[in-house]
Design a protein around this motif. Sequence first.
Motif, PDB file in Angstrom:
ATOM      1  N   ASP A 201       5.154  -0.393   1.143  1.00 44.79           N
ATOM      2  CA  ASP A 201       4.662  -0.158  -0.308  1.00 44.79           C
ATOM      3  C   ASP A 201       2.533  -0.561  -0.256  1.00 44.79           C
ATOM      4  O   ASP A 201       2.159  -0.937   0.769  1.00 44.79           O
ATOM      5  N   GLU A 202       2.195   0.847  -1.487  1.00 44.73           N
ATOM      6  CA  GLU A 202       0.541   0.992  -0.931  1.00 44.73           C
ATOM      7  C   GLU A 202      -0.252   0.830   0.630  1.00 44.73           C
ATOM      8  O   GLU A 202      -0.415   0.321   0.172  1.00 44.73           O
ATOM      9  N   VAL A 203       0.859   2.135   1.138  1.00 44.71           N
ATOM     10  CA  VAL A 203       1.116   2.466   2.739  1.00 44.71           C
ATOM     11  C   VAL A 203      -0.543   2.905   2.786  1.00 44.71           C
ATOM     12  O   VAL A 203      -1.731   2.581   3.631  1.00 44.71           O
ATOM     13  N   GLY A 204      -1.645   3.687   1.235  1.00 42.87           N
ATOM     14  CA  GLY A 204      -3.100   4.423   1.662  1.00 42.87           C
ATOM     15  C   GLY A 204      -3.888   2.254   1.618  1.00 42.87           C
ATOM     16  O   GLY A 204      -5.178   3.027   1.854  1.00 42.87           O
ATOM     17  N   ASP A 205      -3.277   1.299   1.206  1.00 40.85           N
ATOM     18  CA  ASP A 205      -4.312   0.577   1.026  1.00 40.85           C
ATOM     19  C   ASP A 205      -4.348   0.054   2.923  1.00 40.85           C
ATOM     20  O   ASP A 205      -4.960  -0.967   3.089  1.00 40.85           O
ATOM     21  N   MET A 206      -3.637   0.550   3.406  1.00 44.85           N
ATOM     22  CA  MET A 206      -3.044  -0.477   5.434  1.00 44.85           C
ATOM     23  C   MET A 206      -4.762   0.386   6.649  1.00 44.85           C
ATOM     24  O   MET A 206      -5.427   1.902   6.230  1.00 44.85           O
ATOM     25  N   SER A 207      -5.235  -0.837   7.246  1.00 44.08           N
ATOM     26  CA  SER A 207      -6.531  -0.361   7.199  1.00 44.08           C
ATOM     27  C   SER A 207      -6.081   0.734   8.425  1.00 44.08           C
ATOM     28  O   SER A 207      -4.939   0.715   9.179  1.00 44.08           O
ATOM     29  N   MET A 208      -7.163   1.202   8.573  1.00 46.22           N
ATOM     30  CA  MET A 208      -7.002   2.056  10.336  1.00 46.22           C
ATOM     31  C   MET A 208      -6.722   1.475  11.345  1.00 46.22           C
ATOM     32  O   MET A 208      -5.181   2.255  12.065  1.00 46.22           O
ATOM     33  N   ASP A 209      -7.017   0.269  11.303  1.00 50.28           N
ATOM     34  CA  ASP A 209      -5.976  -0.236  12.993  1.00 50.28           C
ATOM     35  C   ASP A 209      -4.699  -0.140  12.291  1.00 50.28           C
ATOM     36  O   ASP A 209      -3.923   0.546  13.735  1.00 50.28           O
ATOM     37  N   ALA A 210      -4.207  -0.520  11.622  1.00 46.12           N
ATOM     38  CA  ALA A 210      -2.989  -0.921  11.704  1.00 46.12           C
ATOM     39  C   ALA A 210      -1.946  -0.070  11.499  1.00 46.12           C
ATOM     40  O   ALA A 210      -0.761   0.656  12.083  1.00 46.12           O
TER      41      ALA A 210
ATOM     42  N   SER B 218       7.761   5.188   2.543  1.00 52.53           N
ATOM     43  CA  SER B 218       6.663   4.678   1.949  1.00 52.53           C
ATOM     44  C   SER B 218       6.453   4.781   0.474  1.00 52.53           C
ATOM     45  O   SER B 218       6.577   6.057   0.186  1.00 52.53           O
ATOM     46  N   ALA B 219       5.218   4.284   0.137  1.00 54.12           N
ATOM     47  CA  ALA B 219       5.068   4.602  -1.211  1.00 54.12           C
ATOM     48  C   ALA B 219       3.479   4.501  -1.348  1.00 54.12           C
ATOM     49  O   ALA B 219       2.740   3.871  -0.934  1.00 54.12           O
ATOM     50  N   THR B 220       2.752   5.284  -2.261  1.00 59.72           N
ATOM     51  CA  THR B 220       1.542   4.853  -2.581  1.00 59.72           C
ATOM     52  C   THR B 220       0.353   5.607  -3.681  1.00 59.72           C
ATOM     53  O   THR B 220       1.689   6.719  -4.492  1.00 59.72           O
ATOM     54  N   ASN B 221      -0.198   4.790  -4.853  1.00 59.89           N
ATOM     55  CA  ASN B 221      -0.228   5.094  -6.103  1.00 59.89           C
ATOM     56  C   ASN B 221      -2.060   6.390  -5.679  1.00 59.89           C
ATOM     57  O   ASN B 221      -2.390   7.110  -6.715  1.00 59.89           O
ATOM     58  N   LYS B 222      -2.599   6.379  -3.994  1.00 59.28           N
ATOM     59  CA  LYS B 222      -3.459   7.299  -4.028  1.00 59.28           C
ATOM     60  C   LYS B 222      -3.039   8.242  -3.191  1.00 59.28           C
ATOM     61  O   LYS B 222      -2.259   9.086  -3.206  1.00 59.28           O
ATOM     62  N   LYS B 223      -3.879   9.599  -3.791  1.00 62.46           N
ATOM     63  CA  LYS B 223      -3.725  11.300  -3.310  1.00 62.46           C
ATOM     64  C   LYS B 223      -4.340  11.223  -1.602  1.00 62.46           C
ATOM     65  O   LYS B 223      -5.316  11.447  -1.062  1.00 62.46           O
ATOM     66  N   LEU B 224      -3.558  10.579  -1.118  1.00 61.49           N
ATOM     67  CA  LEU B 224      -4.109  10.681   0.715  1.00 61.49           C
ATOM     68  C   LEU B 224      -3.667  12.045   0.728  1.00 61.49           C
ATOM     69  O   LEU B 224      -4.944  11.812   1.895  1.00 61.49           O
ATOM     70  N   LEU B 225      -3.677  13.285   0.732  1.00 60.94           N
ATOM     71  CA  LEU B 225      -4.695  14.383   0.888  1.00 60.94           C
ATOM     72  C   LEU B 225      -6.388  14.511   0.869  1.00 60.94           C
ATOM     73  O   LEU B 225      -7.455  14.324   2.170  1.00 60.94           O
ATOM     74  N   GLU B 226      -6.883  13.697  -0.058  1.00 59.13           N
ATOM     75  CA  GLU B 226      -8.155  13.231  -0.567  1.00 59.13           C
ATOM     76  C   GLU B 226      -8.627  12.269   0.277  1.00 59.13           C
ATOM     77  O   GLU B 226     -10.009  11.968   0.889  1.00 59.13           O
ATOM     78  N   GLU B 227      -7.522  10.808   0.725  1.00 64.94           N
ATOM     79  CA  GLU B 227      -7.715   9.612   1.804  1.00 64.94           C
ATOM     80  C   GLU B 227      -8.075   9.936   3.478  1.00 64.94           C
ATOM     81  O   GLU B 227      -9.039   9.531   4.027  1.00 64.94           O
TER      82      GLU B 227
END
Length: 458
Positions: free
Chosen positions: A243-252, A282-291
């Motif tokens: 959940d909230e996979v868009g908040d995962m650090s780059m290292d993780a 996985s789930a996210t409320n972020k727009k991952l393409l923008e991320e």
Amino acid sequence: MSDVTPTILVVDDEKSIRNSLRDILEFEDYSVVEASNGQKVFELLEDSIDVDLMLLDIKMKGMDGMEILTKLREQKYSFPVIMISGHGNIEIAVKATKKGAFDFIEKPPDLNRLLVSVRNALDQHRLSKENQSMKSRLPEVPEIIGESKAIQQIKSAIEKVAKTSSRVMVTGENGTGKELVARWIHKKSSRYSNPFVEVNCAAIPADLLESELFGHEEGAFTGASSQRIGKFEQADGGTLFLDEVGDMSMDAQAKVLRALEENAIIRVGGTQKISVDVRVISATNKKLLEEIEEGNFREDLYHRLNVIPIEVPPLRERREDISLLADSWLDHLAQKDIVFSGISFTEEALNELKTKQWSGNVRELQNAIERLGLLVDGSKITKKDVQDLTFTGNRGDEGIDNLVNEISEFKDFKESAERLFLIQKLEDHDWNISKTAKAIDIQRSHMYTKMKKYDINR
């Protein structure tokens, strides 16, 4: 099992081997039972002996280890089995693993290797039993309520996707029900009898997320006083919900990508690769393409996770479902608490609910229903009851227009608008103060000061 000494059944036709293994295991405070052949094994099991682990020799007279292992799995015995053989080779090891063996060890067994394998097998068995126990106590997965076209499409997608092991990414605003979609995919899959393990990537500090996901060995870092099994291993055979996979650090992200590519993990501080069979949702409320464009999310991981996308629409885009959701949640509350028993909505009240913005989506609607049920005079929730309720989550011109019409002094308007803004942002981030402060670019201590000033409570 944590309060009871684990019982290990040692199966070998050589008495000297059984004695050696008994001495080793009893020194480690395990309870040991012996069997010299397959017939004795099943006699003991039929006597309802509670076995937590079996050490099983492959080459034996009569029924050999492979035959015993096959029969154990046919009869649905779930305890782990470690195979031991003096004639070990890769072909035999692969064959044993395919038949369900936990590990394969050559004779004479290396003491440290044996004990590590025993501990890992017992840990996995304990986690499996705990998960089954929890599952038996958990309520059924709630229904996905709605008759809108969007909800029907989601239900149809779940039916198709659940039968596969394909990875799924569920997107949508906070409070729309992304976790519920993930749980239904798991429930309708062939993995349902195995664990559903959830990880909230936003709630775990970045420096602890790797240990949470992959586990760690004793002494891997300061404070690692014992070995820990991570979420990937806990979900083995089942589903891992990130959940909230868009908040995962780059290292993780890099380490999760590697785990998905290899279907294996390495615990923090360890060197051994551990195979895992995990279906990732996985789930996210972020727009991952923008991320990705901003360099905050790995494109290769995005494509690994986003094999099958499912978008859950906000409540304001499926207003026809609001009546069903409101009635259903009120019934749910009545089953839990007699205070809500006998209360219902008038048709006008349900129509009034449909006019609200519901920026907090289903979660905000549920909170509003609970407040209405507690505050109503009598047994009917009316249109006026809905109109009189403060909908702090409504965004946009409606809230501001009300302030403009009701407040004459600029200072009062400014403070009221600031209060409305803070409440909205807290709703958006599920009242996580640290995340809200970061999102609106103020210090967390400043956030607490503002909340105290404006008497903001959840």
